[in-house]
Design an enzyme around this catalytic site. Structure first.
Site, mmCIF file in Angstrom:
data_model
loop_
_atom_site.group_PDB
_atom_site.id
_atom_site.type_symbol
_atom_site.label_atom_id
_atom_site.label_comp_id
_atom_site.label_asym_id
_atom_site.label_seq_id
_atom_site.Cartn_x
_atom_site.Cartn_y
_atom_site.Cartn_z
ATOM 1 N N HIS A 136 0.865 -1.290 -0.125
ATOM 2 C CA HIS A 136 0.052 -0.118 -0.110
ATOM 3 C C HIS A 136 0.650 1.297 -0.036
ATOM 4 O O HIS A 136 2.067 1.310 0.560
ATOM 5 C CB HIS A 136 -0.827 -0.102 1.299
ATOM 6 C CG HIS A 136 -1.827 0.977 1.155
ATOM 7 N ND1 HIS A 136 -1.727 2.132 2.158
ATOM 8 C CD2 HIS A 136 -3.162 1.163 0.779
ATOM 9 C CE1 HIS A 136 -3.031 2.858 1.959
ATOM 10 N NE2 HIS A 136 -3.762 2.144 0.952
ATOM 11 N N SER A 337 -10.089 -14.448 -0.496
ATOM 12 C CA SER A 337 -9.951 -13.004 -0.937
ATOM 13 C C SER A 337 -11.302 -12.453 -1.305
ATOM 14 O O SER A 337 -12.037 -13.129 -2.326
ATOM 15 C CB SER A 337 -8.707 -12.676 -1.722
ATOM 16 O OG SER A 337 -9.012 -11.278 -2.263
HETATM 17 C C1 LIG Z 1 -6.730 0.273 3.161
HETATM 18 C C2 LIG Z 1 -5.311 -0.235 3.270
HETATM 19 C C3 LIG Z 1 -4.466 0.532 3.979
HETATM 20 C C4 LIG Z 1 -4.939 1.935 4.565
HETATM 21 O O1 LIG Z 1 -5.667 1.829 5.359
HETATM 22 P P1 LIG Z 1 -6.407 3.253 5.834
HETATM 23 O O2 LIG Z 1 -7.482 2.746 6.723
HETATM 24 O O3 LIG Z 1 -7.010 3.846 4.527
HETATM 25 O O4 LIG Z 1 -5.273 4.358 6.235
HETATM 26 C C5 LIG Z 1 -3.059 -0.108 4.253
HETATM 27 N N1 LIG Z 1 -2.758 -1.354 3.558
HETATM 28 C C6 LIG Z 1 -3.900 -1.869 2.855
HETATM 29 C C7 LIG Z 1 -3.079 -3.405 2.409
HETATM 30 C C8 LIG Z 1 -5.200 -1.352 2.638
HETATM 31 O O5 LIG Z 1 -5.970 -2.143 2.092
#
Ligand SMILES: *Cc1c(COP(=O)(O)O)cnc(C)c1O
Length: 391
Positions: A136, A337
């Site tokens: 991410h 998933s």
């Molecule tokens: C959504 C997501 C995040 C970030 O989460 P937030 O709650 O939007 O800050 C981080 N890693 C992954 C894999 C995600 O799907």
């Protein structure tokens, strides 16, 4: 109790009263627009199907869980006891024994990832962070904020770490502590890095100083509820984990939970006298409302309810893959998933259903509000789209 006199109701609304007609009109228009777009949201991993109206009265209180939830605070308008219950439930789901568990309700997955990296750096100041290409975007930002040395590892086609590349890269840095940012469900493809293989690599290379943080934003609340989960918890060797609260559970305010071992946190704890609490969290002031949301959802569903919820999401994902294939669209998903990946369709379809695209792929995430009827509409639209027939 404090023995303070209490205002007999109405204190919170004092001075604000009814909105002016122009303000009311703006609110009504915004409400209608939000109602409309909420009906067609299929590409983001947020559960939009919930009802927290029982919590509305608590919007009248300046709830603030400032600092460490495991220490009392001088600021008494809080939900710290509730927050500790939420942390305990999540710890249980992540196979972290209660006596070793520490955590708090964050503002979301990003903050939880930052916390994991922050702790990793405290424990291994010279460590190198390894993470896959499919990680991410919040991780790169966090690494930049924390100024940590890092190396991006190749991903496999399905979004999982390329273990050969990880092995080779760690091998040439064997003198340096290893910090692995493992994905328990990547954002685009829902891929799960194999923690057993990651640990095997560290063992093969005789790396003794290591730390594994799991980014389990979405799938951290899926795997505990499936028959045959990939390894994901503290029993699989992770040192910390970040989960999002607004994703599987659903919440009107973004939130999440970060968990780690209390032993690690004791090493970073700093006492702040005027708060009467410990400065162990990234923010100072923290929402006291979001723990209430998560607690309420856990009370409402119970673990069996969550299992049913997750089972339904996975069934819809399987249904979506089948439907796409029937129509000649090569859709697929990783095991366990709810992220259904397919060739990026025409822009109008991406817009209409808020499908998150990346390069030549897009995905539908079958969150609880995504019905089979919505899936049918999306599949039909994609099957008729030029984008889908190119491949
Ligand atoms: C959504 C997501 C995040 C970030 O989460 P937030 O709650 O939007 O800050 C981080 N890693 C992954 C894999 C995600 O799907």
């Amino acid at each position: 109790m404090s023995g303070q006199p209490r205002a007999s109701g109405g204190h919170a609304s004092q001075g604000m009263g009814e909105p002016r007609p122009a303000t009311r009109a703006r609110l009504d228009a915004l409400h209608d627009a939000l109602e409309e777009v909420t009906q067609r949201q299929a590409g983001y991993p947020a559960n939009l199907a919930y009802d927290y109206s029982a919590l509305t009265p608590f919007l009248r209180y300046s709830l603030n869980n400032i600092g460490d939830p495991f220490h009392e605070s001088n600021y008494q308008v809080n939900t710290r006891a509730i927050e500790r219950e939420v942390v305990a439930t999540f710890a249980d789901l992540m196979h972290l024994p209660a006596a070793e568990a520490w955590g708090y309700v964050t503002s979301g997955g990003t903050e939880g990832n930052m916390y994991g990296l922050y702790l990793a750096r405290k424990l291994h100041p010279d460590g190198i962070v390894y993470f896959s290409q499919d990680t991410h975007y919040s991780v790169l930002k966090n690494l930049s904020v924390l100024n940590m040395r890092n190396i991006m590892i190749k991903s496999q086609e399905n979004g999982e770490l390329d273990y050969d590349d990880l092995y080779e890269t760690v091998r040439i840095h064997r003198d340096t502590p290893v910090i692995v940012m493992a994905n328990i469900g990547t954002t685009m493809k829902g891929a799960i890095d194999d923690l057993t293989r990651v640990r095997g690599i560290l063992e093969d290379l005789a790396i003794t100083n290591h730390y594994i943080h799991a980014d389990a934003a979405l799938s951290g609340l899926i795997l505990p509820f499936v028959e045959d989960p990939q390894p994901y918890g503290f029993d699989a060797g992770i040192d910390s984990v970040s989960l999002s609260g607004h994703k599987v559970i659903g919440a009107p305010l973004p939130c999440g939970v970060v968990l780690t071992k209390n032993d690690y946190v004791n090493r970073v704890a700093r006492s702040v006298e005027y708060l009467g609490t410990l400065d162990t969290t990234v923010p100072g002031s923290r929402s006291g409302f979001t723990p209430l949301i998560l607690w309420y959802a856990l009370e409402h569903y119970g673990l069996d309810g969550l299992r049913t919820l997750v089972g339904g999401m996975l069934d819809t994902a399987a249904y979506a893959v089948e439907r796409f294939k029937e129509k000649g669209v090569p859709a697929w998903r990783n095991r366990n998933s709810v992220t259904v990946v397919f060739p990026r369709p025409a822009e109008a379809i991406v817009q209409a259903w808020q499908l998150a695209p990346l390069g030549d792929i897009a995905h539908v995430i079958t969150m609880p509000h995504v019905t089979r009827a919505m899936v049918d509409d999306i599949v039909d639209a994609c099957a008729g789209s030029s984008g889908a027939t190119e491949t």
